[in-house]
Design a protein around this motif. Structure first.
Motif, PDB file in Angstrom:
ATOM      1  N   ALA A  46      38.859  36.190  37.557  1.00 39.22           N
ATOM      2  CA  ALA A  46      38.596  37.265  38.515  1.00 39.22           C
ATOM      3  C   ALA A  46      37.320  37.034  39.329  1.00 39.22           C
ATOM      4  O   ALA A  46      37.135  37.629  40.391  1.00 39.22           O
ATOM      5  CB  ALA A  46      38.488  38.593  37.772  1.00 39.22           C
ATOM      6  N   CYS A  47      36.434  36.196  38.852  1.00 37.68           N
ATOM      7  CA  CYS A  47      35.102  36.076  39.459  1.00 37.68           C
ATOM      8  C   CYS A  47      35.150  35.417  40.841  1.00 37.68           C
ATOM      9  O   CYS A  47      35.641  34.308  40.978  1.00 37.68           O
ATOM     10  CB  CYS A  47      34.188  35.269  38.548  1.00 37.68           C
ATOM     11  SG  CYS A  47      32.568  34.974  39.286  1.00 37.68           S
ATOM     12  N   PRO A  48      34.627  36.117  41.859  1.00 39.10           N
ATOM     13  CA  PRO A  48      34.657  35.546  43.206  1.00 39.10           C
ATOM     14  C   PRO A  48      33.770  34.299  43.320  1.00 39.10           C
ATOM     15  O   PRO A  48      33.961  33.495  44.235  1.00 39.10           O
ATOM     16  CB  PRO A  48      34.126  36.677  44.097  1.00 39.10           C
ATOM     17  CG  PRO A  48      33.338  37.559  43.186  1.00 39.10           C
ATOM     18  CD  PRO A  48      34.011  37.460  41.834  1.00 39.10           C
ATOM     19  N   LEU A  57      25.005  31.925  40.701  1.00 37.94           N
ATOM     20  CA  LEU A  57      25.678  32.491  41.874  1.00 37.94           C
ATOM     21  C   LEU A  57      26.140  33.933  41.715  1.00 37.94           C
ATOM     22  O   LEU A  57      26.740  34.492  42.612  1.00 37.94           O
ATOM     23  CB  LEU A  57      26.888  31.625  42.248  1.00 37.94           C
ATOM     24  CG  LEU A  57      26.591  30.155  42.575  1.00 37.94           C
ATOM     25  CD1 LEU A  57      27.880  29.448  42.989  1.00 37.94           C
ATOM     26  CD2 LEU A  57      25.566  30.055  43.701  1.00 37.94           C
ATOM     27  N   CYS A  58      25.873  34.558  40.581  1.00 36.31           N
ATOM     28  CA  CYS A  58      26.410  35.898  40.317  1.00 36.31           C
ATOM     29  C   CYS A  58      25.974  36.934  41.346  1.00 36.31           C
ATOM     30  O   CYS A  58      24.805  37.048  41.686  1.00 36.31           O
ATOM     31  CB  CYS A  58      25.979  36.354  38.927  1.00 36.31           C
ATOM     32  SG  CYS A  58      26.540  38.010  38.535  1.00 36.31           S
ATOM     33  N   LEU A  59      26.961  37.706  41.834  1.00 33.77           N
ATOM     34  CA  LEU A  59      26.702  38.761  42.815  1.00 33.77           C
ATOM     35  C   LEU A  59      26.532  40.118  42.148  1.00 33.77           C
ATOM     36  O   LEU A  59      26.384  41.122  42.824  1.00 33.77           O
ATOM     37  CB  LEU A  59      27.902  38.892  43.761  1.00 33.77           C
ATOM     38  CG  LEU A  59      28.494  37.652  44.425  1.00 33.77           C
ATOM     39  CD1 LEU A  59      29.832  38.002  45.043  1.00 33.77           C
ATOM     40  CD2 LEU A  59      27.522  37.160  45.486  1.00 33.77           C
ATOM     41  N   THR A  60      26.639  40.141  40.846  1.00 36.29           N
ATOM     42  CA  THR A  60      26.663  41.372  40.040  1.00 36.29           C
ATOM     43  C   THR A  60      27.741  42.350  40.496  1.00 36.29           C
ATOM     44  O   THR A  60      27.580  43.563  40.402  1.00 36.29           O
ATOM     45  CB  THR A  60      25.283  42.104  40.002  1.00 36.29           C
ATOM     46  OG1 THR A  60      24.966  42.587  41.304  1.00 36.29           O
ATOM     47  CG2 THR A  60      24.185  41.197  39.502  1.00 36.29           C
ATOM     48  N   CYS A  61      28.842  41.824  40.999  1.00 36.61           N
ATOM     49  CA  CYS A  61      29.910  42.703  41.501  1.00 36.61           C
ATOM     50  C   CYS A  61      30.618  43.453  40.386  1.00 36.61           C
ATOM     51  O   CYS A  61      31.158  44.533  40.597  1.00 36.61           O
ATOM     52  CB  CYS A  61      30.925  41.894  42.294  1.00 36.61           C
ATOM     53  SG  CYS A  61      31.918  40.784  41.260  1.00 36.61           S
ATOM     54  N   GLY A  62      30.656  42.851  39.194  1.00 39.74           N
ATOM     55  CA  GLY A  62      31.263  43.550  38.055  1.00 39.74           C
ATOM     56  C   GLY A  62      32.753  43.334  37.882  1.00 39.74           C
ATOM     57  O   GLY A  62      33.365  43.953  37.009  1.00 39.74           O
ATOM     58  N   ALA A  63      33.351  42.468  38.682  1.00 36.44           N
ATOM     59  CA  ALA A  63      34.794  42.205  38.516  1.00 36.44           C
ATOM     60  C   ALA A  63      35.077  41.694  37.108  1.00 36.44           C
ATOM     61  O   ALA A  63      36.090  42.032  36.497  1.00 36.44           O
ATOM     62  CB  ALA A  63      35.275  41.196  39.555  1.00 36.44           C
ATOM     63  N   CYS A  64      34.183  40.896  36.584  1.00 37.25           N
ATOM     64  CA  CYS A  64      34.350  40.357  35.219  1.00 37.25           C
ATOM     65  C   CYS A  64      34.390  41.494  34.206  1.00 37.25           C
ATOM     66  O   CYS A  64      35.313  41.605  33.400  1.00 37.25           O
ATOM     67  CB  CYS A  64      33.196  39.406  34.888  1.00 37.25           C
ATOM     68  SG  CYS A  64      31.560  40.101  35.180  1.00 37.25           S
ATOM     69  N   THR A  65      33.381  42.359  34.279  1.00 36.44           N
ATOM     70  CA  THR A  65      33.236  43.434  33.308  1.00 36.44           C
ATOM     71  C   THR A  65      34.370  44.450  33.401  1.00 36.44           C
ATOM     72  O   THR A  65      34.880  44.908  32.383  1.00 36.44           O
ATOM     73  CB  THR A  65      31.865  44.114  33.530  1.00 36.44           C
ATOM     74  OG1 THR A  65      30.864  43.135  33.249  1.00 36.44           O
ATOM     75  CG2 THR A  65      31.674  45.309  32.646  1.00 36.44           C
TER      76      THR A  65
HETATM   77  S1  SF4 Z   1      32.647  38.656  38.514  1.00 34.54           S
HETATM   78 FE1  SF4 Z   1      30.911  38.925  37.090  1.00 34.54          FE
HETATM   79  S2  SF4 Z   1      29.971  36.902  36.972  1.00 34.54           S
HETATM   80 FE2  SF4 Z   1      31.307  36.880  38.768  1.00 34.54          FE
HETATM   81  S3  SF4 Z   1      29.956  37.439  40.458  1.00 34.54           S
HETATM   82 FE3  SF4 Z   1      30.903  39.336  39.752  1.00 34.54          FE
HETATM   83  S4  SF4 Z   1      29.458  40.147  38.225  1.00 34.54           S
HETATM   84 FE4  SF4 Z   1      28.897  38.022  38.575  1.00 34.54          FE
END
Ligand code: SF4
Ligand code: SF4
Lengths: 239, 178
Positions: free
Chosen positions: A83-85, A29-37
């Protein structure tokens, strides 16, 4: 010319194995939003970060994924997960990577601590009788030196005590004087407590090693001792 | 235990929850009078294991309740961010024993900066990994803070901390109340 990545043709064995053991990890399901990173202190160390790691898993880069020492730099702290949506469980993914490491290649320090715990009931490898000796010795010293605590009681394996206390083995082993303050507090409130002699330490390196067999063994021995030999109502961890 | 479905007849709790309960019940008579004039500042590391990963907000609240009772509301300075959103110290998950000290310290720089920004002289570390890691990064990056257990300051506040139980205190408290 470079060719596009054919998603249907990717071999993602590692991803599939994680999905199978932890369906709730939601890797797809990853959106590659980057909240994790963005909120991960391990990002960029060893040229890796959680989003990148997940991308590599999804692209079937299994060899690189299984080998990255970053699996031991990430602390499985779960800040990214929070943090991950999409509720993607990166720490579970990292745990699976650790689990896929051959046991003898995993960091020596963690492996050694897990082995000691299985063998002796604590990560420092101290025999139970030494633990009991230290506890009694420190208690005697407090009783002798401090009239306020001349009745201080510290027991190991006292049956039917209400609380059983698990303590990090570093205290009795490397800094026994640190035991005193906790005991004084317990004494002051009149707590009915004891230490267990089996699997007495609070730490859990087998979990860090992702050694489930070892981890399960430790828990089973502990539960058996508490329920069958002691009969305590509450187990208290000091951290 | 949940993970392996091991049946058991006891419940689990943390000593922090018991401290909070005992203070509220009046069994643990501790207060911050000792620090009224000293005004020594304390901050707190929220251990990922007991806060974010196990008991969440409830543990974050219990920790703050206990600590504020012991050092005084005005002498407690939270890190930013804090509670369930706090950063890991970088020593968790076995990192202290993973044999990658350079990366562990780089990770810990985030924690070090957070601590320094609070201006606190003391950091409570209710976890041994956090304790070890924060002492190490403090030394490595040249911090001037001390890392302490809650029980140390609690006994200090109640006037029952022995002479040999002070190895983590700074010179300002080393002799206090003896
Ligand atoms: S927070 Fe990280 S793992 Fe979650 S959707 Fe965004 S990029 Fe993907
Ligand atoms: S669990 Fe690992 S990847 Fe996630 S924030 Fe913590 S250190 Fe970073």
């Amino acid at each position: 010319m470079t060719s596009p990545i054919e998603l249907d043709e990717l071999d993602c064995d590692f991803k599939e194995s994680v999905q199978e053991s932890t369906p709730e990890a939601n890797l797809d399901l990853c959106l590659t939003c980057g909240a994790c990173t963005g909120g991960c202190p391990a990002s960029e160390l060893l040229d890796m970060d959680p989003r990148k790691l997940l991308r590599m898993v999804l692209l079937g880069m299994d060899d690189e994924v299984r080998k990255t020492p970053w699996a031991w730099v990430c602390t499985m702290c779960a800040r990214c997960f929070k943090a991950c949506p999409m509720k993607i469980n990166i720490p579970k993914l990292v745990y699976s990577i650790r689990k896929s490491w051959p046991r003898d290649k995993a960091p020596k320090g963690i492996r050694g601590s897990c082995d000691q715990h299985i063998r002796t009931g604590n990560a420092m490898g101290v025999p139970s009788k030494d633990f009991i000796w230290v506890v009694e010795d420190v208690a005697e010293e407090i009783r002798e030196n401090d009239p306020k605590f001349k009745d201080l009681q510290v027991t190991v394996d006292r049956k039917e005590a209400h609380f059983v206390i698990n303590q990090n083995s570093r205290e009795p082993v490397t800094e026994p004087d640190e035991l005193g303050p906790l005991w004084k507090i317990l004494h002051t409130v009149g707590a009915d407590w004891t230490y267990p002699s089996v699997m007495w330490a609070g730490e859990n390196y087998c979990l860090f090693l992702a050694d489930e067999e070892g981890w399960k063994y430790i828990l089973e021995e502990f539960v058996y001792h508490i329920d069958n030999n002691l009969g305590a109502t509450v187990v208290v961890n000091t951290e | 235990m949940q993970k392996f479905n091991i049946p058991h007849n006891f419940e689990f709790t943390s000593i922090i929850t018991l401290y909070a309960q005992w203070i509220k019940e009046g069994k643990l008579k501790v207060n911050s009078d000792w620090n009224r004039d000293l005004k020594i500042k304390f901050t707190l590391q929220d251990p990922c294991n007991i806060v974010r990963k196990t008991w969440g907000e409830k543990m974050a609240d219990d920790l703050r309740f206990v600590i504020k009772t012991v050092v005084g509301e005005k002498n407690f300075v939270d890190m930013i961010p804090c509670g369930t959103n706090n950063f890991c110290c970088g020593g968790g998950g076995g990192a202290l024993q993973a044999g990658l000290p350079e990366q562990r310290r780089a990770y810990g720089k985030v924690k070090f900066d957070q601590i320094m920004k609070t201006g606190a002289n003391y950091v409570f570390a209710p976890c041994h990994n956090c304790h070890g890691q924060m002492e190490d990064i403090g030394e490595f990056y040249g911090g001037n803070y001390h890392v302490v257990h809650i029980w140390t300051i609690m006994c200090l506040a109640m006037g029952m901390l022995g002479e040999n139980e002070r190895s983590y205190l700074g010179p300002d408290l080393a002799e206090f109340g003896l």
